[in-house]
Motif scaffolding. Structure first.
Motif, PDB file in Angstrom:
ATOM      1  N   MET A   1     -66.813  66.806  12.592  1.00 36.24           N
ATOM      2  CA  MET A   1     -66.921  67.918  13.540  1.00 36.24           C
ATOM      3  C   MET A   1     -66.036  69.075  13.107  1.00 36.24           C
ATOM      4  SD  MET A   1     -66.948  67.018  17.539  1.00 36.24           S
ATOM      5  CE  MET A   1     -66.731  65.240  17.379  1.00 36.24           C
TER       6      MET A   1
ATOM      7  N   LYS B   1     -64.648  71.247  18.051  1.00 35.62           N
ATOM      8  CA  LYS B   1     -63.702  70.361  18.731  1.00 35.62           C
ATOM      9  C   LYS B   1     -62.965  71.103  19.837  1.00 35.62           C
ATOM     10  CE  LYS B   1     -62.427  67.220  15.021  1.00 35.62           C
ATOM     11  NZ  LYS B   1     -61.372  66.825  14.115  1.00 35.62           N
TER      12      LYS B   1
ATOM     13  N   TRP C   1     -65.243  71.970  22.768  1.00 32.04           N
ATOM     14  CA  TRP C   1     -65.608  70.805  23.595  1.00 32.04           C
ATOM     15  C   TRP C   1     -64.465  70.426  24.538  1.00 32.04           C
ATOM     16  CZ3 TRP C   1     -70.542  68.636  23.134  1.00 32.04           C
ATOM     17  CH2 TRP C   1     -70.776  67.530  23.966  1.00 32.04           C
ATOM     18  N   VAL C   2     -63.261  70.349  23.945  1.00 30.27           N
ATOM     19  CA  VAL C   2     -62.095  69.974  24.757  1.00 30.27           C
ATOM     20  C   VAL C   2     -61.830  71.023  25.838  1.00 30.27           C
ATOM     21  CG1 VAL C   2     -59.584  69.631  24.710  1.00 30.27           C
ATOM     22  CG2 VAL C   2     -61.019  68.568  22.974  1.00 30.27           C
TER      23      VAL C   2
ATOM     24  N   VAL D   1     -64.379  70.723  28.697  1.00 26.73           N
ATOM     25  CA  VAL D   1     -64.137  69.601  29.613  1.00 26.73           C
ATOM     26  C   VAL D   1     -62.955  69.896  30.534  1.00 26.73           C
ATOM     27  CG1 VAL D   1     -63.479  67.170  29.781  1.00 26.73           C
ATOM     28  CG2 VAL D   1     -65.201  67.879  28.118  1.00 26.73           C
ATOM     29  N   PHE D   2     -61.887  70.434  29.959  1.00 29.99           N
ATOM     30  CA  PHE D   2     -60.731  70.734  30.810  1.00 29.99           C
ATOM     31  C   PHE D   2     -61.034  71.857  31.803  1.00 29.99           C
ATOM     32  CE2 PHE D   2     -57.776  68.547  27.698  1.00 29.99           C
ATOM     33  CZ  PHE D   2     -57.481  67.523  28.587  1.00 29.99           C
TER      34      PHE D   2
ATOM     35  N   PHE E   1     -63.926  72.372  33.132  1.00 35.97           N
ATOM     36  CA  PHE E   1     -64.728  71.699  34.149  1.00 35.97           C
ATOM     37  C   PHE E   1     -63.831  70.923  35.116  1.00 35.97           C
ATOM     38  CE2 PHE E   1     -67.440  67.817  35.083  1.00 35.97           C
ATOM     39  CZ  PHE E   1     -68.183  68.435  36.077  1.00 35.97           C
ATOM     40  N   LEU E   2     -62.819  70.234  34.561  1.00 43.75           N
ATOM     41  CA  LEU E   2     -61.949  69.418  35.413  1.00 43.75           C
ATOM     42  C   LEU E   2     -61.011  70.258  36.274  1.00 43.75           C
ATOM     43  CD1 LEU E   2     -60.888  66.380  33.168  1.00 43.75           C
ATOM     44  CD2 LEU E   2     -62.415  66.351  35.119  1.00 43.75           C
ATOM     45  N   TYR E   3     -60.510  71.354  35.710  1.00 39.82           N
ATOM     46  CA  TYR E   3     -59.488  72.105  36.440  1.00 39.82           C
ATOM     47  C   TYR E   3     -59.962  73.412  37.046  1.00 39.82           C
ATOM     48  CZ  TYR E   3     -56.090  68.727  34.933  1.00 39.82           C
ATOM     49  OH  TYR E   3     -55.399  67.570  34.762  1.00 39.82           O
TER      50      TYR E   3
ATOM     51  N   PRO F   1     -62.537  74.388  39.035  1.00 41.96           N
ATOM     52  CA  PRO F   1     -62.779  74.435  40.482  1.00 41.96           C
ATOM     53  C   PRO F   1     -61.487  74.358  41.301  1.00 41.96           C
ATOM     54  CG  PRO F   1     -64.328  72.955  39.431  1.00 41.96           C
ATOM     55  CD  PRO F   1     -63.349  73.347  38.385  1.00 41.96           C
ATOM     56  N   LEU F   2     -60.557  73.504  40.857  1.00 40.09           N
ATOM     57  CA  LEU F   2     -59.300  73.379  41.597  1.00 40.09           C
ATOM     58  C   LEU F   2     -58.493  74.668  41.547  1.00 40.09           C
ATOM     59  CD1 LEU F   2     -58.130  69.795  40.648  1.00 40.09           C
ATOM     60  CD2 LEU F   2     -58.618  70.659  42.933  1.00 40.09           C
TER      61      LEU F   2
ATOM     62  N   VAL G   1     -59.654  77.707  41.155  1.00 42.14           N
ATOM     63  CA  VAL G   1     -60.303  78.692  42.016  1.00 42.14           C
ATOM     64  C   VAL G   1     -59.907  78.448  43.474  1.00 42.14           C
ATOM     65  CG1 VAL G   1     -62.530  79.426  42.932  1.00 42.14           C
ATOM     66  CG2 VAL G   1     -62.236  79.121  40.472  1.00 42.14           C
TER      67      VAL G   1
ATOM     68  N   VAL H   1     -47.966  61.773  41.117  1.00 40.09           N
ATOM     69  CA  VAL H   1     -48.573  61.205  39.912  1.00 40.09           C
ATOM     70  C   VAL H   1     -47.720  61.476  38.682  1.00 40.09           C
ATOM     71  CG1 VAL H   1     -50.568  61.259  38.388  1.00 40.09           C
ATOM     72  CG2 VAL H   1     -50.902  61.348  40.823  1.00 40.09           C
ATOM     73  N   SER H   2     -47.185  62.692  38.584  1.00 43.56           N
ATOM     74  CA  SER H   2     -46.349  63.008  37.430  1.00 43.56           C
ATOM     75  C   SER H   2     -45.125  62.107  37.395  1.00 43.56           C
ATOM     76  CB  SER H   2     -45.901  64.468  37.470  1.00 43.56           C
ATOM     77  OG  SER H   2     -46.990  65.293  37.744  1.00 43.56           O
TER      78      SER H   2
ATOM     79  N   HIS I   1     -46.110  58.717  36.355  1.00 46.87           N
ATOM     80  CA  HIS I   1     -46.452  58.671  34.946  1.00 46.87           C
ATOM     81  C   HIS I   1     -45.205  58.568  34.075  1.00 46.87           C
ATOM     82  CE1 HIS I   1     -49.052  59.239  31.530  1.00 46.87           C
ATOM     83  NE2 HIS I   1     -48.197  60.122  31.046  1.00 46.87           N
TER      84      HIS I   1
END
Lengths: 256, 284
Positions: free
Chosen positions: A1, A6, A9-10, A13-14, A16-18, A20-21, A23, A244-245, A248
């Motif tokens: 790739m 690369k 793509w990364v 995805v990030f 997409f994950l973050y 909406p939150l 906003v 969570v942090s 972790h």
């Protein structure tokens, strides 16, 4: 790739994950009622939140359930993890089987099975039933985390303590507990988060007399969105993020 | 009983008692009640029957179950498609960057998927951000309907469950021995061959674990179709919820739940059989 592919793509995805939150959080500071355009920075919706006793009650109810259930689950689970790692007993395999099946089984099945149990036992759905349910779904996480930590250290330490005359509960409180403390704390924090965020199981085991935040948000969103919900979700998200942090960091400690 | 025995007894007993009372017994109750007859007064009554299961196979309900399975299956495939390259890139990132990237995947994993679903509602509303951006860019002249569509439900399901796919994939990929890839290449395999014959088989336990972890919860997330799909879409979760809270049909709802449990059992059996065979294969 290729490197370019690369990175995109990364980032996609990030985003997409973050996205909406992000906003959601930005618009919780928007003066306007509608999340269409940005007007100006304002803490209006946070103020509204403080003036809304129903929401605040739900928030405190959630915190209470999360605090108590995570403490009960941690205490019970630590004891359980200690027991399964140090003793051989009848039903040990069954116990592990149950622990893993709780982690795997769909939330909805646990929700309805507890609902049926509580109804048949004549318990009024509310604080107590929520507490029992939350302890039940947090317990396996504590057991697995703490068990991993206990299996990680040298059993000779325990034998040495016993040879020097420590009694069983002293071995537990003076040797084991300090050694597994990071795992115990991580288990507690994760339980707290799980309890604070749970929707599906709580939906079935709570009653009209005891409202908790996720379910309150659920009904508010269903009825139509008000910007206070943005503020509320922002607060809740930051709270979980902090827990969570911390968990972790502690889990990393476990692996060390 | 000496002190050690006493301590052991308490530690074991408390946990066993908890799991027995709140997992084992309720679980058995679900199975038991699924074989009973519906009763409006007491929720269920004794004559043991297979009526509930026969009814599940009735075309009306079988269609709902089938649709729900298709939703979950498509969600699983979408998650796999997005996560596979993502997890691979992550597992090959430099050592000092990996912990941060991994942490960023874990955060949504532990935060409320209800809040995240709600964030999607805001984005996809008729007068929401996406529509505002689209019309500002001149791509659309009228707001597109995003919310209350199948598309929205899929976005919501994938959004909630994506980390459950990424994490197991990452776990197997990170452990993968890169020398095997090099060896394959040295022996003349091209990129596609390396992928099909080496990377894919080695990552299969992760693929399987990820698929199970997405597929099963996907069926239960009743609030995703509620908030994003309008009332049109039904997952198993919505179906079971309605049987218990609206139709008050405990035996039928229980039968649907047993169906989910059996599905879970089957998937776990497949997983363990496969990973055992895989481990033996590895050892050789």
């Amino acid at each position: 790739m290729t490197r370019w592919l690369k990175i995109s793509w990364v980032s996609a995805v990030f985003t997409f994950l973050y996205g909406p939150l992000l906003v959601l959080m930005v618009f919780s500071f928007n003066q306007a009622r509608y999340t269409t355009s940005w007007q100006e920075f304002s803490l209006k919706w946070y103020m509204r939140l403080l003036d809304n006793p129903q929401l605040l009650d739900a928030f405190f109810n959630s915190l209470t359930v999360a605090l108590i259930s995570s403490m009960v689950a941690t205490a019970l689970g630590t004891l359980g993890a200690f027991a399964v790692s140090r003793y051989r007993f009848a039903g040990r395999k069954l116990f592990f089987g149950l622990v893993y099946s709780v982690m795997m089984s769909p939330d909805i099945v646990m929700g309805i099975s507890l609902l049926m149990l509580f109804v048949l036992a004549g318990l009024t759905p509310g604080f107590l039933t929520l507490l029992i349910a939350h302890v039940t779904f947090c317990l396996p996480f504590v057991i697995v985390l703490v068990h991993a930590r206990i299996s990680g250290f040298d059993p000779a330490v325990v034998d040495a303590a016993r040879d020097l005359g420590a009694r069983e509960h002293e071995v537990f409180y003076k040797i084991i507990v300090p050694m597994i403390l990071p795992a115990v704390l991580a288990g507690w924090l994760l339980s707290f988060t799980l309890s604070l965020d749970d929707v599906i199981i709580s939906f079935f085991v709570t009653g009209p007399g005891f409202e908790i935040l996720p379910l309150k948000i659920y009904s508010m969103v269903k009825l139509g969105v008000t910007p206070e919900v943005n503020a509320l979700c922002t607060v809740l998200f930051l709270l979980t993020l902090a827990a969570v942090s911390a968990a972790h960091v502690l889990t990393k400690e476990i692996k060390r | 009983m000496n002190e050690r025995q006493g301590f052991k007894f308490i530690a074991v007993f408390l946990n066993m008692a908890w799991f027995a009372s709140f997992v084992l017994i309720p679980g058995l109750m679900v199975v038991g009640i699924s074989f009973m007859t519906r009763d409006t007064g007491t929720f269920f009554s004794p004559p043991l029957t297979l009526t509930q299961y026969r009814e599940l196979l009735d075309p009306v309900y079988a269609k709902v179950l089938g649709a729900s399975l298709i939703y979950s299956l498509n969600t699983t495939l979408l998650c796999l498609f997005i996560s596979y390259p993502f997890a691979w890139i992550l597992s090959r990132a430099s050592k000092h960057r990996r912990p941060l990237l991994l942490m960023m995947v874990i955060i949504p994993f532990w935060t409320s998927s209800l809040i995240r679903t709600y964030a999607l509602v805001i984005l996809m509303k008729a007068n929401g951000i996406i529509n505002t951006l689209l019309s500002a860019a001149g791509i659309v002249s009228e707001p597109v309907t995003l919310l209350y569509t199948d598309f929205a439900v899929y976005v919501g399901l994938v959004y909630s469950l994506l980390p459950f796919m990424i994490l197991p994939l990452y776990a197997v990929m990170e452990k993968m021995d890169l020398r095997l890839l090099e060896a394959a290449r040295d022996l003349g395999a091209n990129t596609l061959q390396v992928f099909v014959h080496v990377v894919l088989p080695l990552s299969f336990p992760g693929v399987l674990a990820g698929c199970i972890m997405v597929f099963l919860p996907a069926m239960g997330l009743f609030y995703v179709p509620d908030l994003l799909g309008g009332a049109k879409t039904m997952l198993m979760g919505n179906f079971i919820k309605n049987q218990f809270l609206t139709a008050m049909n405990w035996p039928f709802g229980s039968a649907a739940s047993v169906f989910l449990l059996v599905l879970m059992g089957l998937m776990l059996i497949i997983y363990f059989t496969f990973s055992r065979r895989f481990n033996r294969h590895q050892a050789l």
